[in-house]
Enzyme design. Structure first.
Site, PDB file in Angstrom:
ATOM      1  N   SER A 186     -12.717 -83.022   2.112  1.00 23.31           N
ATOM      2  CA  SER A 186     -13.586 -83.845   2.813  1.00 23.31           C
ATOM      3  C   SER A 186     -13.301 -85.046   2.746  1.00 23.31           C
ATOM      4  CB  SER A 186     -14.299 -83.960   0.819  1.00 23.31           C
ATOM      5  OG  SER A 186     -13.069 -84.211   0.216  1.00 23.31           O
ATOM      6  N   GLY A 187     -13.450 -86.292   2.851  1.00 28.67           N
ATOM      7  CA  GLY A 187     -12.965 -87.220   3.717  1.00 28.67           C
ATOM      8  C   GLY A 187     -13.757 -88.821   2.350  1.00 28.67           C
ATOM      9  N   ARG A 188     -13.302 -89.778   2.525  1.00 28.84           N
ATOM     10  CA  ARG A 188     -13.765 -90.740   1.911  1.00 28.84           C
ATOM     11  C   ARG A 188     -13.384 -91.863   2.677  1.00 28.84           C
ATOM     12  NH1 ARG A 188     -11.970 -89.736  -3.398  1.00 28.84           N
ATOM     13  NH2 ARG A 188      -9.184 -89.127  -2.507  1.00 28.84           N
TER      14      ARG A 188
ATOM     15  N   ASN B 235       6.612 -77.840  -0.747  1.00 29.31           N
ATOM     16  CA  ASN B 235       5.375 -77.403  -0.993  1.00 29.31           C
ATOM     17  C   ASN B 235       4.855 -76.619  -1.001  1.00 29.31           C
ATOM     18  OD1 ASN B 235       2.723 -78.435   0.482  1.00 29.31           O
ATOM     19  ND2 ASN B 235       3.076 -78.058   2.784  1.00 29.31           N
TER      20      ASN B 235
ATOM     21  N   GLY C 130      -6.062 -85.531  -7.621  1.00 28.62           N
ATOM     22  CA  GLY C 130      -7.139 -85.001  -7.786  1.00 28.62           C
ATOM     23  C   GLY C 130      -6.926 -84.022  -9.060  1.00 28.62           C
TER      24      GLY C 130
ATOM     25  N   ALA D 219      -8.037 -81.557   3.145  1.00 24.90           N
ATOM     26  CA  ALA D 219      -8.589 -80.831   3.708  1.00 24.90           C
ATOM     27  C   ALA D 219     -10.474 -79.377   3.403  1.00 24.90           C
ATOM     28  CB  ALA D 219      -7.919 -79.700   3.156  1.00 24.90           C
TER      29      ALA D 219
ATOM     30  N   GLN E  76      -9.921 -73.139  -5.291  1.00 22.17           N
ATOM     31  CA  GLN E  76     -11.207 -73.148  -3.470  1.00 22.17           C
ATOM     32  C   GLN E  76     -12.125 -72.302  -3.306  1.00 22.17           C
ATOM     33  OE1 GLN E  76      -9.022 -76.393  -1.448  1.00 22.17           O
ATOM     34  NE2 GLN E  76      -8.912 -77.994  -2.910  1.00 22.17           N
TER      35      GLN E  76
ATOM     36  N   HIS F  66       0.623 -89.796   6.079  1.00 20.31           N
ATOM     37  CA  HIS F  66       0.305 -88.736   5.386  1.00 20.31           C
ATOM     38  C   HIS F  66       0.183 -88.657   4.007  1.00 20.31           C
ATOM     39  CE1 HIS F  66       2.623 -84.916   3.773  1.00 20.31           C
ATOM     40  NE2 HIS F  66       1.730 -84.591   3.629  1.00 20.31           N
ATOM     41  N   ASP F  67      -0.871 -88.311   4.021  1.00 21.93           N
ATOM     42  CA  ASP F  67      -1.463 -88.522   2.605  1.00 21.93           C
ATOM     43  C   ASP F  67      -0.388 -88.589   1.509  1.00 21.93           C
ATOM     44  OD1 ASP F  67      -1.129 -85.417   2.426  1.00 21.93           O
ATOM     45  OD2 ASP F  67      -3.448 -85.221   2.453  1.00 21.93           O
TER      46      ASP F  67
END
Length: 472
Positions: free
Chosen positions: A14-16, A296, A403, A12, A304, A237-238
């Site tokens: 960042s991406g990498r 969930n 994370g 949501a 954040q 799906h992550d």
């Protein structure tokens, strides 16, 4: 010859792009490219900028080229439920509207008028959340029916990126299962449900399983990037990818800790029983037809937002330190209250909740952070109790991945409130699971058991014990 795989992991914020490869029996990772992601307002909706995200994917691949790296495969994972609709010319009919957009307000209740809540759960096994794809689509049908009339293709966010890479369309299973439109038992689109909703079932693609090789890059992209590679479906799906990194232990509950906290167990069949529905557990698809029986829970999104509301004056590490200093403060909020989904100001929303419920009101950054961490731990403890009730057994340990597992204070809180051993790691669980699926598809790993064995040997995991256990 060493095979190199690229995990594109977009969350949501960042991406990498992370490079992964096997060497001497261990899995090695190297971050290639990192970029920002955020929700933007487009006309009346809160949306994801999928054009910018796809450009960042290409930017990362161009970095590989400059570094002299020739990837053999790429796999993309993102969050769940969100999608785009394409017309007959494969042009987007909609922006990629975010699940945090209020367009689904009241839609769940509208759907229940057509399909009894119990029937919907017993067929799909999916947790009731107002932003599920089913309610997003019903909102379009109710408010913009002309869009659905023109729609020829339904693609979830990673499906859409895969289409841009290859020109081929598919709906990957783990993400499709999150829509609340897939039958939990057949693992296919529930056509009867779609007919009842009046949604065109022809726009949905064939459901494909993780480890499927979708194809190679399009000729246009090969020309632009200067190399070709295979596009593999990981668990797109992550969380589906992250769970691959959890050791296969019967006594292990996992918490995939990030913007959301997903807490549950891996199971070999869906549990679509009244008690699971009452507790609002979900049965999302996993690798090799396994199920992620989980709940969930609002996660580190709250901290954040607190960080943003304090104008990024404090780092996440600062909030942990400040919360430690505020150890005498105690207030608990219901982290799953809809008021915390996308408030104008998270700090004020937390204070209002405490005020309305006659609890101490956090006044300092440390007290606000302490309230968030205590509240998350309390929600985990309640969910663990529900899991144990459904399975009629005690679980000995909790494995925190992602994370959020770097937050030592939260890990200690989890150990204390649940009175269980807590294992924290691996941090890069999602990228690791993504790469593992690719390596299995390429024949570098035999199965998920071997993958988990390699992962256990390759990455550090830290153990936390309840204080009572440490004193014995």
């Amino acid at each position: 010859m060493t095979k190199y795989s690229i995990a594109v992991d977009i969350g949501a914020s960042s991406g990498r792009l992370i490079l992964g490869y096997l060497e001497s029996g261990l899995l090695h990772l190297k971050e290639i490219h990192r970029f920002e992601n955020k929700i933007i307002k487009k006309s009346e909706f809160f949306c994801w900028d999928v054009d910018a995200l796809f450009q960042e994917i290409k930017n990362g691949l161009k970095k590989c080229k400059r570094m002299g790296i020739q990837p053999d495969s790429i796999g993309i994972d993102t969050w769940a439920v969100d999608f785009v609709l394409l017309d007959e010319q494969d042009q987007r009919l909609t922006d990629a509207v975010s699940y945090r957009d209020p367009r689904t307000d009241g839609m769940m209740e509208e759907v229940f008028k057509l399909i009894p809540k119990e029937d919907l759960y017993f067929e799909t096994g999916i947790q009731f959340q107002k932003f599920n794809t089913i309610y997003q689509l019903y909102s379009i049908k109710k408010n913009h029916p002309e869009i659905l009339q023109k729609a020829k293709s339904f693609l979830m966010i990673p499906d859409y990126f895969n289409f841009l890479l290859t020109g081929k369309k598919a709906n990957e299973y783990t993400n499709a299962s999150s829509t609340q439109l897939v039958n939990a038992f057949t693992k296919k689109w529930n056509e009867e449900l779609l007919d009842t909703l009046g949604i065109n079932k022809e726009m949905f693609q064939e459901v494909q399983l993780p480890k499927t090789i979708l194809g190679n890059l399009s000729e246009e992209l090969v020309s632009e990037l200067g190399f070709d590679m295979k596009v593999v479906l990981p668990a797109t799906h992550d969380t589906g990818s992250a769970i691959i990194s959890v050791p296969e232990e019967d006594e292990t509950i996992y918490i995939s800790s990030g913007t959301w906290s997903l807490i549950g167990v891996e199971n070999h069949f869906p549990i679509c029983v009244p008690q699971a529905m009452e507790y609002n557990f979900t049965n999302e698809g996993g690798m090799d037809h396994r199920f992620r029986f989980l709940k969930n829970i609002m996660g580190l999104w709250m901290i954040q937002e607190v960080k943003r509301n304090y104008h990024d004056e404090y780092s996440f590490a600062d909030f942990v330190a400040l919360a430690e200093e505020a150890k005498g403060f105690k207030a608990i909020v219901n982290v799953n209250d809809d008021r915390f989904l996308k408030p104008d100001n998270m700090i004020e929303e937390i204070r209002n909740y405490c005020r309305e419920n006659n609890q101490p009101i956090p006044s300092t950054p440390g007290e606000v952070a302490k309230c968030v961490y205590d509240s998350l731990a309390a929600s985990y403890q309640a969910t663990v109790a529900e899991i144990e009730m459904i399975f009629e057994k005690k679980f000995e340990r909790i494995n925190v991945i992602g994370g959020g597992c770097q937050n030592e204070m939260l890990n200690r809180l989890i150990a204390e409130v649940t009175q269980k051993e807590v294992y924290a790691g691996p941090v890069e669980a999602t990228a690791i699971g993504n790469i593992a699926a690719q390596l299995m598809a390429l024949g570098e790993m035999n199965d998920i058991m071997e993958a988990r064995s390699v992962i256990r040997k390759s990455f550090d995991v830290k153990k936390y014990m309840p204080l009572a256990a440490l004193m014995n």
